[in-house]
Design a protein around this motif. Sequence first.
Motif, PDB file in Angstrom:
ATOM      1  N   GLY A  16       1.095  -0.906   0.132  1.00  0.00           N
ATOM      2  CA  GLY A  16      -0.326   0.276  -0.320  1.00  0.00           C
ATOM      3  C   GLY A  16       1.023   1.123   0.292  1.00  0.00           C
ATOM      4  N   LEU A  17       0.762   2.289  -1.004  1.00  0.00           N
ATOM      5  CA  LEU A  17       1.085   3.112  -1.055  1.00  0.00           C
ATOM      6  C   LEU A  17       0.778   4.330  -0.501  1.00  0.00           C
ATOM      7  CD1 LEU A  17       2.591   2.881  -4.546  1.00  0.00           C
ATOM      8  CD2 LEU A  17       3.631   2.603  -2.257  1.00  0.00           C
ATOM      9  N   ALA A  18       0.511   5.617  -1.250  1.00  0.00           N
ATOM     10  CA  ALA A  18      -0.071   6.835  -1.025  1.00  0.00           C
ATOM     11  C   ALA A  18       1.103   7.496   0.385  1.00  0.00           C
ATOM     12  CB  ALA A  18      -0.912   6.588   0.828  1.00  0.00           C
ATOM     13  N   LYS A  19       0.863   8.672   1.333  1.00  0.00           N
ATOM     14  CA  LYS A  19       2.007   9.565   1.617  1.00  0.00           C
ATOM     15  C   LYS A  19       2.374   8.308   2.459  1.00  0.00           C
ATOM     16  CE  LYS A  19      -0.635  13.934   2.338  1.00  0.00           C
ATOM     17  NZ  LYS A  19      -0.715  14.892   2.933  1.00  0.00           N
ATOM     18  N   SER A  20       2.402   8.221   3.291  1.00  0.00           N
ATOM     19  CA  SER A  20       3.144   6.873   4.386  1.00  0.00           C
ATOM     20  C   SER A  20       3.890   5.853   3.408  1.00  0.00           C
ATOM     21  CB  SER A  20       2.376   6.330   5.552  1.00  0.00           C
ATOM     22  OG  SER A  20       1.465   5.289   5.053  1.00  0.00           O
ATOM     23  N   GLY A  21       3.081   5.076   2.346  1.00  0.00           N
ATOM     24  CA  GLY A  21       4.023   3.885   1.940  1.00  0.00           C
ATOM     25  C   GLY A  21       4.962   4.098   1.130  1.00  0.00           C
ATOM     26  N   PRO A  42      -3.988  -0.152 -10.241  1.00  0.00           N
ATOM     27  CA  PRO A  42      -3.132  -0.273 -11.833  1.00  0.00           C
ATOM     28  C   PRO A  42      -1.694   1.126 -11.705  1.00  0.00           C
ATOM     29  CG  PRO A  42      -5.869   0.070 -12.263  1.00  0.00           C
ATOM     30  CD  PRO A  42      -5.354   0.955 -10.646  1.00  0.00           C
ATOM     31  N   PHE A  43      -0.943   0.613 -12.402  1.00  0.00           N
ATOM     32  CA  PHE A  43       0.022   1.039 -12.807  1.00  0.00           C
ATOM     33  C   PHE A  43      -0.214   2.577 -13.329  1.00  0.00           C
ATOM     34  CE2 PHE A  43       4.300   2.181 -14.754  1.00  0.00           C
ATOM     35  CZ  PHE A  43       5.441   2.211 -13.713  1.00  0.00           C
ATOM     36  N   GLU A  44      -0.506   2.121 -14.351  1.00  0.00           N
ATOM     37  CA  GLU A  44      -1.029   3.540 -15.850  1.00  0.00           C
ATOM     38  C   GLU A  44      -1.505   4.794 -14.582  1.00  0.00           C
ATOM     39  OE1 GLU A  44      -1.783   0.927 -15.175  1.00  0.00           O
ATOM     40  OE2 GLU A  44      -0.087  -0.394 -17.175  1.00  0.00           O
ATOM     41  N   GLN A  45      -2.562   4.587 -13.677  1.00  0.00           N
ATOM     42  CA  GLN A  45      -2.624   5.519 -13.151  1.00  0.00           C
ATOM     43  C   GLN A  45      -2.136   6.100 -11.424  1.00  0.00           C
ATOM     44  OE1 GLN A  45      -6.810   4.328 -12.589  1.00  0.00           O
ATOM     45  NE2 GLN A  45      -6.561   3.440 -14.090  1.00  0.00           N
ATOM     46  N   ASN A  46      -0.812   5.189 -10.765  1.00  0.00           N
ATOM     47  CA  ASN A  46      -0.269   4.997  -9.820  1.00  0.00           C
ATOM     48  C   ASN A  46       1.111   5.818 -10.438  1.00  0.00           C
ATOM     49  OD1 ASN A  46       0.805   4.814  -7.763  1.00  0.00           O
ATOM     50  ND2 ASN A  46       0.152   2.400  -7.317  1.00  0.00           N
ATOM     51  N   ALA A  49       3.853   4.708  -7.856  1.00  0.00           N
ATOM     52  CA  ALA A  49       4.635   3.558  -7.803  1.00  0.00           C
ATOM     53  C   ALA A  49       4.880   4.055  -8.963  1.00  0.00           C
ATOM     54  CB  ALA A  49       3.410   2.342  -8.125  1.00  0.00           C
ATOM     55  N   GLN A  50       4.607   4.150 -10.022  1.00  0.00           N
ATOM     56  CA  GLN A  50       6.257   4.735 -11.168  1.00  0.00           C
ATOM     57  C   GLN A  50       7.008   5.719 -10.822  1.00  0.00           C
ATOM     58  OE1 GLN A  50       3.497   7.576 -13.640  1.00  0.00           O
ATOM     59  NE2 GLN A  50       1.611   6.311 -14.407  1.00  0.00           N
ATOM     60  N   TYR A  51       6.797   6.884 -10.061  1.00  0.00           N
ATOM     61  CA  TYR A  51       8.492   7.316  -8.684  1.00  0.00           C
ATOM     62  C   TYR A  51       8.778   6.348  -8.147  1.00  0.00           C
ATOM     63  CZ  TYR A  51      11.082   9.875  -5.822  1.00  0.00           C
ATOM     64  OH  TYR A  51      12.009  10.820  -4.790  1.00  0.00           O
ATOM     65  N   LEU A  52       8.641   5.215  -7.748  1.00  0.00           N
ATOM     66  CA  LEU A  52       9.591   4.716  -6.846  1.00  0.00           C
ATOM     67  C   LEU A  52      10.045   3.649  -7.848  1.00  0.00           C
ATOM     68  CD1 LEU A  52       7.146   3.958  -4.107  1.00  0.00           C
ATOM     69  CD2 LEU A  52       9.502   5.186  -4.109  1.00  0.00           C
ATOM     70  N   LEU A  53       9.229   3.487  -9.169  1.00  0.00           N
ATOM     71  CA  LEU A  53      10.239   2.651  -9.772  1.00  0.00           C
ATOM     72  C   LEU A  53      11.477   2.955 -10.400  1.00  0.00           C
ATOM     73  CD1 LEU A  53      10.045  -0.539 -11.909  1.00  0.00           C
ATOM     74  CD2 LEU A  53       8.021   1.170 -13.450  1.00  0.00           C
ATOM     75  N   SER A  54      11.156   4.490 -10.752  1.00  0.00           N
ATOM     76  CA  SER A  54      12.102   5.217 -11.564  1.00  0.00           C
ATOM     77  C   SER A  54      13.605   5.428 -10.589  1.00  0.00           C
ATOM     78  CB  SER A  54      11.938   6.947 -11.846  1.00  0.00           C
ATOM     79  OG  SER A  54      11.321   7.305 -10.678  1.00  0.00           O
ATOM     80  N   LYS A  55      12.916   4.982  -9.257  1.00  0.00           N
ATOM     81  CA  LYS A  55      14.440   5.010  -8.274  1.00  0.00           C
ATOM     82  C   LYS A  55      14.975   3.735  -8.367  1.00  0.00           C
ATOM     83  CE  LYS A  55      14.216   9.072  -6.364  1.00  0.00           C
ATOM     84  NZ  LYS A  55      15.246   9.937  -6.061  1.00  0.00           N
ATOM     85  N   GLY A  56      14.365   2.770  -8.654  1.00  0.00           N
ATOM     86  CA  GLY A  56      15.079   1.383  -9.177  1.00  0.00           C
ATOM     87  C   GLY A  56      14.510   0.344  -8.183  1.00  0.00           C
ATOM     88  N   MET A  57      13.091   0.607  -7.192  1.00  0.00           N
ATOM     89  CA  MET A  57      12.135  -0.437  -6.414  1.00  0.00           C
ATOM     90  C   MET A  57      11.705  -1.648  -7.880  1.00  0.00           C
ATOM     91  SD  MET A  57      11.497   2.246  -3.314  1.00  0.00           S
ATOM     92  CE  MET A  57      12.655   3.839  -3.852  1.00  0.00           C
ATOM     93  N   THR A  58      11.127  -2.398  -7.091  1.00  0.00           N
ATOM     94  CA  THR A  58      10.542  -3.000  -7.803  1.00  0.00           C
ATOM     95  C   THR A  58       9.444  -2.717  -7.341  1.00  0.00           C
ATOM     96  OG1 THR A  58      12.359  -4.861  -7.852  1.00  0.00           O
ATOM     97  CG2 THR A  58       9.676  -5.916  -8.521  1.00  0.00           C
ATOM     98  N   ILE A  60       5.253  -4.025  -8.576  1.00  0.00           N
ATOM     99  CA  ILE A  60       3.767  -5.304  -8.277  1.00  0.00           C
ATOM    100  C   ILE A  60       2.367  -3.981  -8.189  1.00  0.00           C
ATOM    101  CG2 ILE A  60       2.703  -6.758  -7.682  1.00  0.00           C
ATOM    102  CD1 ILE A  60       5.477  -8.125  -6.998  1.00  0.00           C
ATOM    103  N   CYS A  61       2.343  -3.597  -9.232  1.00  0.00           N
ATOM    104  CA  CYS A  61       0.442  -2.693  -8.988  1.00  0.00           C
ATOM    105  C   CYS A  61      -0.935  -3.502 -10.005  1.00  0.00           C
ATOM    106  CB  CYS A  61       0.406  -1.646  -9.854  1.00  0.00           C
ATOM    107  SG  CYS A  61       1.757  -0.086  -9.067  1.00  0.00           S
ATOM    108  N   GLY A  62      -1.769  -2.892  -9.186  1.00  0.00           N
ATOM    109  CA  GLY A  62      -3.128  -3.774  -9.315  1.00  0.00           C
ATOM    110  C   GLY A  62      -3.734  -5.064  -8.672  1.00  0.00           C
ATOM    111  N   SER A  63      -3.319  -5.450  -8.212  1.00  0.00           N
ATOM    112  CA  SER A  63      -3.846  -6.798  -7.576  1.00  0.00           C
ATOM    113  C   SER A  63      -2.631  -6.863  -6.518  1.00  0.00           C
ATOM    114  CB  SER A  63      -4.097  -7.533  -7.948  1.00  0.00           C
ATOM    115  OG  SER A  63      -3.289  -8.265  -8.480  1.00  0.00           O
TER     116      SER A  63
END
Length: 451
Positions: A16-21, A42-46, A49-58, A60-63
């Motif tokens: 779970g992301l939002a501010k705290s995640g 979903p990743f496309e609306q997230n 998640a897009q920001y964290l992926l750009s930082k090199g993290m794995t 998994i979105c959508g479910s």
Amino acid sequence: MKQLPLVYHKKILVLGLAKSGTAAAEILHELGAFVTVNDSKPFEQNENAQYLLSKGMTVICGSHPENLLDEGFSLIVKNPGIPYKNPVIAEAIKRGIPVWTEVELAYRISDAPMIGITGSNGKTTTTTLIFEMLEVGRKQPLIAGNIGTAASAVASKATEENTIVTELSSFQLMGTVELKPKVAVLMNLYEAHLDYHTDFKEYTDAKFNVTKKQDASDWFIYNGEQKNVTDYASKSKARKVPFYVSGKMKEGISADDLYVYWNGEKLFERSIIALRGKHNLENVLAATAAALIFDCSIENIKEVLSTFHGVKHRTQFVREWKNRKFYNDSKATNALATKSALEGFSEQVILIAGGVDRGHSFDELIPHLQNVKALIHYGETTKRLQEFGEKQSIPSVVSVNTLKEAIEEAVKISKEGDIVLLSPACASWDQYESFEIRGDEFIEQVLDLNE
């Protein structure tokens, strides 16, 4: 920021992301953890998640895949709103994987001491009061937690010169292990969030986590007039400061009609307090005790108490118009909260109420209706409030369609010296997305009244 060897080069799942995640994921990544984030959006609306992926993290979105835990995670940091019956969390607990909320991470990395404030009611006002007192006292406070700023993000930048004033919900506290605030505050305990917690005991046990790990070097401020709170306080190993609003006491901080007392000695006159109501007096006493522990002067404390008119949407003074005072208490989404607001006024009150009908009783208001001259109501509960007002012989009971119409009617009915109070005793969702939007409309309409 303190280093955290137990996460270095370990696989950590942030659920779970939002501010705290998002904040927790960034910090764990910076601490050398191999971070996977999982979010239902979903990743496309997230964007997070897009920001964290750009930082090199794995990412998994959508479910939440059933085999998610097969990656061999050492720790899960979850969004506080995700219940423990969530299949991923339930399976993690079954496997013995530790589950934290990000306030545990915040505590472990913080160089600054922490004040932790919890309770069923009054958390936000007390947190804000403590912050303001420390700010005026030049103690370099930071504010965080359930009040809107991720605690771990604040803690990552805090120094030994700061103090982190943290509002803590039961959702956050349930996911703590070693949390040990320098000062812990427990305002009260009432039935709440039983759709999240399995029962009232689980809820109150979570609240007790605010002091559970404290020792004799710490302080615990608590409601000395509520038995279920004092029962928990008896288990705390911290130095104890009870608060009492029913009269002068020899221990802790207390108040009668004239003065506030510290261990039975006069501290200041009660008349300097700008906030109205017994519930706010509890908030004031708890905040004052915390400020005194952190060496704020009486003059600093009095300066805040004489000028602080409340947190937005919580018995917030909006304006005086033609000798009528308008208060926004949109946060009052149940009868208990509206009762507390009514207790604060001796003047004639025009009460604006109504909203979502969740079947809650309004009977808690009955002992506090003596000075309610009019009940103006709207929303799903309008029929029930009409019957309630008539049965209680409120002089004027008026049904309208909208909050705007309610304000217009209140202006017509009001006379000099009256209080116009929005304290709905109901949730907002029939006409508004949130109590904040409802309160903002009230403020806007009141401020637009012509002189």
